[in-house]
Design a protein around this motif. Structure first.
Motif, PDB file in Angstrom:
ATOM      1  N   THR A 224      63.062  42.300  83.065  1.00 44.67           N
ATOM      2  CA  THR A 224      63.703  43.229  83.997  1.00 44.67           C
ATOM      3  C   THR A 224      62.988  44.575  83.977  1.00 44.67           C
ATOM      4  O   THR A 224      62.731  45.177  85.029  1.00 44.67           O
ATOM      5  CB  THR A 224      65.188  43.416  83.642  1.00 44.67           C
ATOM      6  OG1 THR A 224      65.847  42.149  83.729  1.00 44.67           O
ATOM      7  CG2 THR A 224      65.862  44.406  84.575  1.00 44.67           C
ATOM      8  N   LEU A 225      62.631  45.040  82.800  1.00 39.95           N
ATOM      9  CA  LEU A 225      61.934  46.318  82.687  1.00 39.95           C
ATOM     10  C   LEU A 225      60.500  46.223  83.178  1.00 39.95           C
ATOM     11  O   LEU A 225      59.932  47.212  83.645  1.00 39.95           O
ATOM     12  CB  LEU A 225      61.970  46.818  81.239  1.00 39.95           C
ATOM     13  CG  LEU A 225      63.358  47.083  80.644  1.00 39.95           C
ATOM     14  CD1 LEU A 225      63.233  47.791  79.299  1.00 39.95           C
ATOM     15  CD2 LEU A 225      64.219  47.901  81.589  1.00 39.95           C
ATOM     16  N   LEU A 226      59.910  45.036  83.072  1.00 39.95           N
ATOM     17  CA  LEU A 226      58.571  44.842  83.633  1.00 39.95           C
ATOM     18  C   LEU A 226      58.602  45.016  85.138  1.00 39.95           C
ATOM     19  O   LEU A 226      57.759  45.723  85.719  1.00 39.95           O
ATOM     20  CB  LEU A 226      58.054  43.444  83.275  1.00 39.95           C
ATOM     21  CG  LEU A 226      56.713  43.038  83.900  1.00 39.95           C
ATOM     22  CD1 LEU A 226      55.580  43.872  83.328  1.00 39.95           C
ATOM     23  CD2 LEU A 226      56.452  41.549  83.684  1.00 39.95           C
ATOM     24  N   GLU A 227      59.583  44.421  85.776  1.00 39.78           N
ATOM     25  CA  GLU A 227      59.674  44.467  87.233  1.00 39.78           C
ATOM     26  C   GLU A 227      59.913  45.882  87.741  1.00 39.78           C
ATOM     27  O   GLU A 227      59.413  46.267  88.802  1.00 39.78           O
ATOM     28  CB  GLU A 227      60.795  43.534  87.706  1.00 39.78           C
ATOM     29  CG  GLU A 227      60.515  42.062  87.430  1.00 39.78           C
ATOM     30  CD  GLU A 227      61.754  41.187  87.551  1.00 39.78           C
ATOM     31  OE1 GLU A 227      62.836  41.747  87.891  1.00 39.78           O
ATOM     32  OE2 GLU A 227      61.659  39.982  87.284  1.00 39.78           O
TER      33      GLU A 227
ATOM     34  N   LEU B 228      58.942  49.069  81.506  1.00 44.62           N
ATOM     35  CA  LEU B 228      58.247  48.570  80.327  1.00 44.62           C
ATOM     36  C   LEU B 228      56.917  49.297  80.137  1.00 44.62           C
ATOM     37  O   LEU B 228      56.561  49.674  79.014  1.00 44.62           O
ATOM     38  CB  LEU B 228      58.021  47.061  80.442  1.00 44.62           C
ATOM     39  CG  LEU B 228      57.345  46.367  79.252  1.00 44.62           C
ATOM     40  CD1 LEU B 228      58.114  46.600  77.964  1.00 44.62           C
ATOM     41  CD2 LEU B 228      57.212  44.864  79.523  1.00 44.62           C
ATOM     42  N   GLU B 229      56.192  49.500  81.213  1.00 45.84           N
ATOM     43  CA  GLU B 229      54.926  50.245  81.134  1.00 45.84           C
ATOM     44  C   GLU B 229      55.173  51.676  80.673  1.00 45.84           C
ATOM     45  O   GLU B 229      54.432  52.214  79.836  1.00 45.84           O
ATOM     46  CB  GLU B 229      54.237  50.245  82.491  1.00 45.84           C
ATOM     47  CG  GLU B 229      52.898  50.972  82.488  1.00 45.84           C
ATOM     48  CD  GLU B 229      52.190  50.903  83.832  1.00 45.84           C
ATOM     49  OE1 GLU B 229      51.020  51.322  83.902  1.00 45.84           O
ATOM     50  OE2 GLU B 229      52.806  50.423  84.809  1.00 45.84           O
ATOM     51  N   GLN B 230      56.218  52.299  81.172  1.00 42.13           N
ATOM     52  CA  GLN B 230      56.524  53.664  80.772  1.00 42.13           C
ATOM     53  C   GLN B 230      56.906  53.731  79.299  1.00 42.13           C
ATOM     54  O   GLN B 230      56.483  54.641  78.573  1.00 42.13           O
ATOM     55  CB  GLN B 230      57.658  54.220  81.632  1.00 42.13           C
ATOM     56  CG  GLN B 230      57.993  55.677  81.327  1.00 42.13           C
ATOM     57  CD  GLN B 230      59.068  56.226  82.254  1.00 42.13           C
ATOM     58  OE1 GLN B 230      59.477  55.573  83.204  1.00 42.13           O
ATOM     59  NE2 GLN B 230      59.532  57.431  81.971  1.00 42.13           N
TER      60      GLN B 230
ATOM     61  N   THR C 173      53.414  43.624  74.378  1.00 34.77           N
ATOM     62  CA  THR C 173      54.437  42.949  75.174  1.00 34.77           C
ATOM     63  C   THR C 173      54.209  43.174  76.665  1.00 34.77           C
ATOM     64  O   THR C 173      54.366  42.252  77.481  1.00 34.77           O
ATOM     65  CB  THR C 173      55.839  43.444  74.768  1.00 34.77           C
ATOM     66  OG1 THR C 173      56.069  43.116  73.391  1.00 34.77           O
ATOM     67  CG2 THR C 173      56.921  42.814  75.628  1.00 34.77           C
ATOM     68  N   LEU C 174      53.841  44.387  77.018  1.00 37.00           N
ATOM     69  CA  LEU C 174      53.539  44.685  78.418  1.00 37.00           C
ATOM     70  C   LEU C 174      52.424  43.778  78.940  1.00 37.00           C
ATOM     71  O   LEU C 174      52.534  43.173  80.015  1.00 37.00           O
ATOM     72  CB  LEU C 174      53.137  46.152  78.556  1.00 37.00           C
ATOM     73  CG  LEU C 174      52.630  46.596  79.929  1.00 37.00           C
ATOM     74  CD1 LEU C 174      53.714  46.457  80.987  1.00 37.00           C
ATOM     75  CD2 LEU C 174      52.112  48.033  79.863  1.00 37.00           C
ATOM     76  N   ILE C 175      51.359  43.661  78.163  1.00 36.59           N
ATOM     77  CA  ILE C 175      50.221  42.833  78.576  1.00 36.59           C
ATOM     78  C   ILE C 175      50.628  41.367  78.656  1.00 36.59           C
ATOM     79  O   ILE C 175      50.340  40.669  79.638  1.00 36.59           O
ATOM     80  CB  ILE C 175      49.045  43.019  77.600  1.00 36.59           C
ATOM     81  CG1 ILE C 175      48.536  44.463  77.639  1.00 36.59           C
ATOM     82  CG2 ILE C 175      47.905  42.047  77.920  1.00 36.59           C
ATOM     83  CD1 ILE C 175      47.591  44.807  76.512  1.00 36.59           C
ATOM     84  N   ALA C 176      51.321  40.892  77.628  1.00 35.04           N
ATOM     85  CA  ALA C 176      51.710  39.479  77.591  1.00 35.04           C
ATOM     86  C   ALA C 176      52.681  39.135  78.718  1.00 35.04           C
ATOM     87  O   ALA C 176      52.578  38.071  79.339  1.00 35.04           O
ATOM     88  CB  ALA C 176      52.325  39.147  76.235  1.00 35.04           C
ATOM     89  N   ALA C 177      53.625  40.032  78.995  1.00 32.78           N
ATOM     90  CA  ALA C 177      54.589  39.771  80.069  1.00 32.78           C
ATOM     91  C   ALA C 177      53.890  39.681  81.415  1.00 32.78           C
ATOM     92  O   ALA C 177      54.255  38.860  82.266  1.00 32.78           O
ATOM     93  CB  ALA C 177      55.656  40.860  80.082  1.00 32.78           C
TER      94      ALA C 177
END
Length: 318
Positions: free
Chosen positions: A23-26, A30-32, A156-160
């Motif tokens: 959800t945070l990736l979308e 998550l990036e922030q 996690t950001l990269i993997a997601a």
């Protein structure tokens, strides 16, 4: 090289489950979070040691002695975790070297104290996460993560972005800062903290850390606020919630009754608790008389009786 494994049929998530971080990736959050966490390394407050070291420049003064890159000892499918985590394909563990605790009885002291392993970039850690998913592991289990929160978030950001869908397990010694937990809110699916001591003076004596009890109980309350009681699917696999570990020490040194009273009264009587009896003297414990023997059956049975008297009936390993 990173690849997208999402089309592999072994990657199906639990029915109706979506890992929190997606959800945070979308939303871009998550990036922030990853960017903010890296900034924290410049004046590090990402564990309750509050060393305030600029870890992007040096490791001098940092208790963990880990800089801008995490040190990974090993990763792989692990079948020694709780049943709700290991399932049939194992928990996908990544063992991070270095630790913010200095336990005299540490069973993994070569990893925690000697920093055995090698430095890994965020891209390399992300590749490990994706490989564990391809192997069919039921979750991604970060072991001793407190001092590498920033590195974990970047990975996690990269993997997601490359198809990671497994729930994330934060497998910690329990000495975590509010600053780190705020960054992890909405990203970690399963918190698995130790509650090692009910007495900060004993924690200082045997793990060389200050205010453990005060820090630990605040951290565990926040973890529970974020994810609630442990939940699992129809196959018995955990996908969200809190799982607490408490290692019974000889001679009552862990303060078991105080710890269990806190869990029952201030967290939840539905807390999934692993009350562990496997203590044995290792590392330096053999030279400390009160820690120089295993826990006996009577001590462990007393701990079980306390748990049951307090209504803590979701016990693992019993």
């Amino acid at each position: 090289m990173l690849s997208n494994p999402a089309t592999n049929p072994t990657q199906k998530a639990h029915a109706g489950f979506q890992a929190a971080y997606l959800t945070l990736l979308e939303s871009g959050e998550l990036e922030q979070r990853a960017r903010i966490a890296r900034q924290h390394l410049q004046d590090c407050d990402l564990c309750a040691r509050y060393c305030r070291v600029d870890r992007l420049r040096t490791v001098q003064g940092a208790v963990c002695r880990i800089g801008a890159r995490a040190v990974v000892y090993s990763y792989g499918s692990h079948h020694g975790e709780e049943d709700v985590l290991r399932g049939w394909n194992g928990s996908g563990t990544i063992f991070f070297s270095g630790c913010n605790l200095r336990c005299e009885f540490c069973q993994n002291w070569e990893i925690s104290q000697k920093r055995a392993g090698r430095e890994a970039t965020a891209e390399e850690i992300a590749a490990m996460m994706l490989d564990l998913q391809v192997q069919g592991c039921h979750n991604i289990n970060f072991v001793s993560p407190s001092h590498v929160v920033a590195q974990i978030l970047e990975a996690t950001l990269i993997a997601a972005r490359h198809g990671l869908r497994r729930p994330l397990v934060y497998n910690t010694g329990g000495y975590d800062s509010p600053e780190a937990l705020a960054l992890l809110d909405g990203i970690i699916d399963i918190y698995m903290p130790d509650m090692k001591y009910g007495d900060s003076a004993l924690a200082h004596r045997y793990s060389h850390v200050r205010d453990y009890w005060e820090v630990n109980h605040v951290a565990v309350k926040e973890m529970h606020r974020q994810v609630g009681d442990l939940q699992w699917d129809e196959n018995g696999l955990a996908y969200r919630g809190l799982l607490v570990r408490h290692l019974v020490l000889p001679n009552g040194l862990a303060g078991t009754e105080k710890v269990l009273e806190f869990i029952a009264r201030e967290i939840s009587t539905n807390t999934y608790l692993n009350l562990m009896d496997q203590y044995y003297p290792c590392y330096r414990a053999g030279g400390i008389p009160e820690l120089s023997r295993p826990v006996n059956a009577a001590e462990y049975q007393e701990a079980l009786a306390i748990a049951r008297r307090l209504g803590l009936n979701r016990l693992s390993g019993v």
